[in-house]
Design a protein around this motif. Structure first.
Motif, short mmCIF file in Angstrom:
data_model
loop_
_atom_site.label_atom_id
_atom_site.label_comp_id
_atom_site.label_asym_id
_atom_site.label_seq_id
_atom_site.Cartn_x
_atom_site.Cartn_y
_atom_site.Cartn_z
N THR A 330 -60.65 -15.45 -9.40
CA THR A 330 -59.32 -15.27 -8.80
C THR A 330 -58.47 -16.53 -8.89
O THR A 330 -57.31 -16.52 -8.47
CB THR A 330 -59.45 -14.88 -7.32
OG1 THR A 330 -60.04 -15.96 -6.60
CG2 THR A 330 -60.27 -13.62 -7.14
N ASN A 331 -59.04 -17.60 -9.41
CA ASN A 331 -58.38 -18.91 -9.39
C ASN A 331 -57.30 -18.96 -10.47
O ASN A 331 -57.58 -19.12 -11.65
CB ASN A 331 -59.44 -20.00 -9.62
CG ASN A 331 -58.88 -21.39 -9.42
OD1 ASN A 331 -57.73 -21.67 -9.74
ND2 ASN A 331 -59.72 -22.28 -8.91
N GLU A 332 -56.07 -18.84 -10.03
CA GLU A 332 -54.95 -18.79 -10.96
C GLU A 332 -54.82 -20.07 -11.78
O GLU A 332 -54.49 -20.03 -12.97
CB GLU A 332 -53.65 -18.52 -10.20
CG GLU A 332 -52.43 -18.36 -11.10
CD GLU A 332 -51.19 -18.01 -10.32
OE1 GLU A 332 -50.08 -18.34 -10.79
OE2 GLU A 332 -51.30 -17.41 -9.24
N SER A 345 -58.02 -9.83 -9.23
CA SER A 345 -57.48 -9.75 -7.88
C SER A 345 -58.60 -10.05 -6.89
O SER A 345 -59.79 -10.02 -7.24
CB SER A 345 -56.93 -8.35 -7.61
OG SER A 345 -57.99 -7.40 -7.59
N GLN A 346 -58.25 -10.34 -5.65
CA GLN A 346 -59.28 -10.59 -4.65
C GLN A 346 -60.13 -9.33 -4.45
O GLN A 346 -61.36 -9.43 -4.24
CB GLN A 346 -58.64 -11.01 -3.32
CG GLN A 346 -59.66 -11.54 -2.32
CD GLN A 346 -60.39 -12.77 -2.82
OE1 GLN A 346 -59.76 -13.75 -3.22
NE2 GLN A 346 -61.72 -12.73 -2.84
N GLU A 347 -59.50 -8.17 -4.52
CA GLU A 347 -60.25 -6.92 -4.37
C GLU A 347 -61.29 -6.77 -5.48
O GLU A 347 -62.43 -6.38 -5.24
CB GLU A 347 -59.28 -5.73 -4.40
CG GLU A 347 -59.97 -4.38 -4.25
CD GLU A 347 -58.98 -3.23 -4.33
OE1 GLU A 347 -59.41 -2.07 -4.12
OE2 GLU A 347 -57.78 -3.48 -4.59
N GLU A 348 -60.89 -7.09 -6.73
CA GLU A 348 -61.84 -7.02 -7.84
C GLU A 348 -62.97 -8.02 -7.65
O GLU A 348 -64.15 -7.70 -7.88
CB GLU A 348 -61.11 -7.30 -9.16
CG GLU A 348 -60.21 -6.19 -9.63
CD GLU A 348 -59.43 -6.58 -10.86
OE1 GLU A 348 -59.45 -5.80 -11.84
OE2 GLU A 348 -58.79 -7.64 -10.87
N ALA A 349 -62.62 -9.25 -7.25
CA ALA A 349 -63.64 -10.27 -7.06
C ALA A 349 -64.61 -9.88 -5.95
O ALA A 349 -65.83 -10.10 -6.07
CB ALA A 349 -62.99 -11.62 -6.74
#
Length: 365
Positions: A330-332, A345-349
Motif C-alpha cells: 500500500t506504500n505509495e 488498496s488497504q482493503e486489498e492488503a
C-alpha cells in the motif's frame, strides 16, 4: 478475429476487477530513477546491495516495517526468483528489509528469471522461497508444485500497465488498437512492414523486441491480445528476458516496437515512446499511466503477484519478509513513486494479509 476478441473480453473483465478494487489516489506520481533495469544488472542471481530504500508512506503502513515487530533478531537466507516486472518492487523492498535499521543479518537473493521460468525451474521444484509473477500461476505449474510438496500462497502486491513502446523518432503512430497489435504479433500474421498493418504507415520493415516464453509478460500479452485459443505469438522477433535489451533495441531503430512493464517505461521516457492502446473494454485509445491502470481504463492493466511457499513460511525470517511485502504493497512512495506501479488498496492488503497469516499459522503449527 471476432472470436479472439470475445475471449479477450472476459480476460479484460477479470484484470479490471483485480486492478481497480479500492486503489489509492495517485496524483503527482513520479518514477524511481533506479526502477528500470534492476533485473538486467543482477539477473545472475546475486543478492542486491543493501540500501535505505527511502520514503515515507501516504495513508498506510510504516516504511520502517513496524508490522513485523514480533520478529526480532532475524537471520537466514531467502531465495526469490520469477518475474522481471515484479523484480524492481522486490528489489526496493529487499533493500529496506535487509537494511541496518531492520534485519541486516537476513540475506535475500533475487533472480530475474521470468514468471514461468521461476515457477518451472526454481520455485515448484523447491529451490526458492518466493516466486514473483506478472500473471497468476498456471494449472500445470500448480501440479508441478504439488508433485514436489510445494504449496504456493498467492499474494497480489501491485497493479501494472503493460506498455507498448516505439522509437522516439516514430512520427506516424501515437496510438494502436488490439486488432493492429494482433496483426503485428500473432503467429498467423503475414505483416512484415508497417504498411502491411496500415496503408498510411511507412513501407518499412517491422523490427520487434519482446520477452521470451518464460515471461509472465509474454503470457499476459498472448492471452489478452492474441487470445488464449488463438494462433500464438510470432517467433521472428528478438526475444529476451532482459527488459533493458528491449529498451535499447527499440531505441536503436526508428521502425522498432516492443513491450514490457510500466516501471521500465517510466524509467526510460527519454529513450522510447509509449503508445496509447484501444481495445478490451476501453472506449477509445487510453495512455498507459498509473491513474488509468488504477481505474481499469487502460486495457493492458494487470495484477502483479508474489508467491511464497507455505513450507518456507515455517521460517520466521521468511514469514517476516512475506508480511513486509504485503504491508508495503500500500506504500505509495515505494510502489508508485519509486518503482512505478499502482499500490494495493488497504482493503486489498488486508485481504492478502489474512491469506498470508493463515498460511503462516499452518506452516508454523
Amino acid at each position: 478475429m471476432a472470436d479472439n476478441s470475445s475471449k479477450r473480453l472476459s480476460r479484460r473483465k477479470f484484470i479490471a476487477a483485480s486492478g481497480t478494487a479500492g486503489a489509492l489516489a495517485l496524483a503527482g506520481c513520479t518514477s524511481n530513477p533506479n526502477a528500470g533495469g534492476g533485473d538486467d544488472e543482477r539477473s545472475d542471481g546475486d543478492s542486491t546491495d543493501g540500501g535505505d530504500g527511502g520514503g515515507s508512506t501516504e495513508g498506510g503502513n510504516s516504511s520502517t516495517g513496524d508490522g513485523n515487530s514480533e520478529y526480532q533478531n532475524l537471520s537466514g537466507e531467502i531465495n526469490v526468483a520469477g518475474s522481471s516486472t515484479v523484480y524492481p518492487l522486490a528489489q526496493a523492498l529487499q533493500e529496506q528489509f535487509t537494511s541496518e535499521e531492520m534485519h541486516p543479518d537476513v540475506n535475500i537473493t533475487l533472480q530475474s528469471t521470468g514468471s514461468g521460468g521461476g515457477f518451472q525451474n526454481y520455485f515448484c521444484v523447491g529451490d526458492t522461497d518466493f516466486n514473483n509473477a506478472s500473471r497468476p500461476i498456471k494449472e500445470e505449474e500448480q501440479a508441478l508444485c504439488q508433485d514436489n510438496g510445494v504449496n504456493p500462497v498467492e499474494l497480489k502486491v501491485a497493479t501494472d500497465a503493460l506498455t507498448v513502446v516505439v522509437n522516439n523518432e516514430n512520427d506516424f503512430v501515437d496510438e494502436i488498437t488490439f486488432e493492429q497489435l494482433y496483426q503485428i504479433w500473432s503467429a498467423d500474421s503475414d505483416a512484415s512492414t508497417w504498411s502491411d498493418v496500415n496503408s498510411e504507415w511507412p513501407d518499412e520493415k517491422l523490427q520487434l523486441f519482446g520477452p521470451t516464453e518464460a515471461s509472465g509478460t509474454y503470457d499476459y500479452f498472448l492471452e489478452t491480445v492474441i487470445g488464449e485459443e488463438g494462433p500464438g505469438m510470432r517467433t521472428d522477433y528478438q526475444a529476451t528476458e532482459n527488459d533493458r535489451t528491449i529498451v535499447q533495441g527499440v531505441q536503436g531503430s526508428q521502425y522498432a516496437m516492443g513491450f514490457f512493464g510500466f516501471a521500465y517505461y517510466s524509467n526510460n521516457t527519454d529513450a522510447v515512446k509509449a503508445l496509447s492502446v484501444e481495445g478490451g473494454d476501453s472506449d477509445g485509445a487510453v495512455a498507459p499511466k498509473l491513474e488509468t491502470a488504477k481505474s481499469g481504463a487502460y486495457p493492458l492493466a494487470r495484477p502483479l503477484f508474489t508467491y511464497p511457499a507455505r513450507e518456507s513460511l515455517a521460517e520466521e525470517h521468511v514469514a517476516a519478509f512475506a508480511k513486509f511485502f504485503v504491508e508495503q504493497s500500500t506504500n505509495e512512495d515505494i510502489v508508485a513513486n519509486q518503482v512505478g506501479y499502482v499500490p494495493n488498496s488497504q482493503e486489498e492488503a488486508d485481504e492478502m494479509m489474512s491469506t498470508l497469516e493463515s498460511a503462516i499459522q499452518e506452516a508454523q503449527g
